[in-house]
Scaffold this active site. Structure first.
Site, PDB file in Angstrom:
ATOM      1  N   ASP A 110       0.866  -1.176   0.000  1.00 32.79           N
ATOM      2  CA  ASP A 110       0.000   0.000   0.000  1.00 32.79           C
ATOM      3  C   ASP A 110       0.899   1.221   0.000  1.00 32.79           C
ATOM      4  O   ASP A 110       1.985   1.197   0.594  1.00 32.79           O
ATOM      5  CB  ASP A 110      -0.905   0.028   1.236  1.00 32.79           C
ATOM      6  CG  ASP A 110      -2.035  -0.980   1.162  1.00 32.79           C
ATOM      7  OD1 ASP A 110      -2.463  -1.331   0.042  1.00 32.79           O
ATOM      8  OD2 ASP A 110      -2.502  -1.417   2.223  1.00 32.79           O
ATOM      9  N   ASP A 126      -6.916  -1.211  -5.012  1.00 31.87           N
ATOM     10  CA  ASP A 126      -8.037  -0.805  -4.157  1.00 31.87           C
ATOM     11  C   ASP A 126      -8.852   0.306  -4.812  1.00 31.87           C
ATOM     12  O   ASP A 126     -10.078   0.309  -4.758  1.00 31.87           O
ATOM     13  CB  ASP A 126      -7.528  -0.320  -2.798  1.00 31.87           C
ATOM     14  CG  ASP A 126      -6.774  -1.392  -2.032  1.00 31.87           C
ATOM     15  OD1 ASP A 126      -7.083  -2.584  -2.208  1.00 31.87           O
ATOM     16  OD2 ASP A 126      -5.869  -1.024  -1.264  1.00 31.87           O
TER      17      ASP A 126
END
Length: 160
Positions: A110, A126
């Site tokens: 991330d 995402d």
């Protein structure tokens, strides 16, 4: 699904993988892109969204597969439009990016941090999934033409 679906899925996957490779190899410390709005921070997530089910590798592999299977079972009943093909392509491309990384490495990279959402850090996959789901919600609420069943005759559906 058609070429549009696969092109969108491939583009979402390529952008996700490319951004993760860049982040791992180039992102050393926090970078402020837009103050108070967006920062780049390298992080690993061994859970699902928001770190849910962190450490539960079986659930992290099976639940996404079940969601994709349920979505496919639902969408195969309807005549796809360009709008639903793009939405489904974003979801599948994002799914493939995160699922493949989780399968091979046990976690996902991330790097997109929004200071105004301090509990949320995400990646390109995402974002693609969220946009695809948002498109399907918009489609469900405002685009009835996207939800004609495969055997449904256009004249019978609209009475025209």
């Amino acid at each position: 699904m058609t070429g549009l679906f696969w092109a969108v899925a491939a583009a979402a996957l390529a952008l996700d993988v490319g951004s993760k490779l860049w982040a791992v190899h180039s992102l050393g410390q926090r970078v402020t892109v837009l103050p108070g709005v967006l920062e780049l921070r390298l992080s690993r997530n061994d859970g699902m969204a928001l770190g849910l089910l962190s450490g539960n590798w079986l659930a992290n592999l099976l639940l996404p597969l079940m969601v994709i299977a349920a979505g496919w079972l639902l969408l195969r009943r309807y005549r796809p439009t360009a709008f639903t093909r793009v939405a489904a392509g974003l979801i599948v491309g994002g799914f493939l990016g995160n699922f493949g990384e989780r399968l091979f490495f046990g976690s996902v990279v991330d790097m997109l941090y929004f200071p105004w959402l301090p509990w949320f850090i995400c990646n390109g996959a995402d974002i693609a999934i969220c946009f695809g789901v948002a498109m399907l919600v918009i489609s469900t609420l405002f685009r009835p033409q996207d939800w004609r069943e495969l055997g449904e005759d256009h004249s019978a559906a609209g009475g025209k």
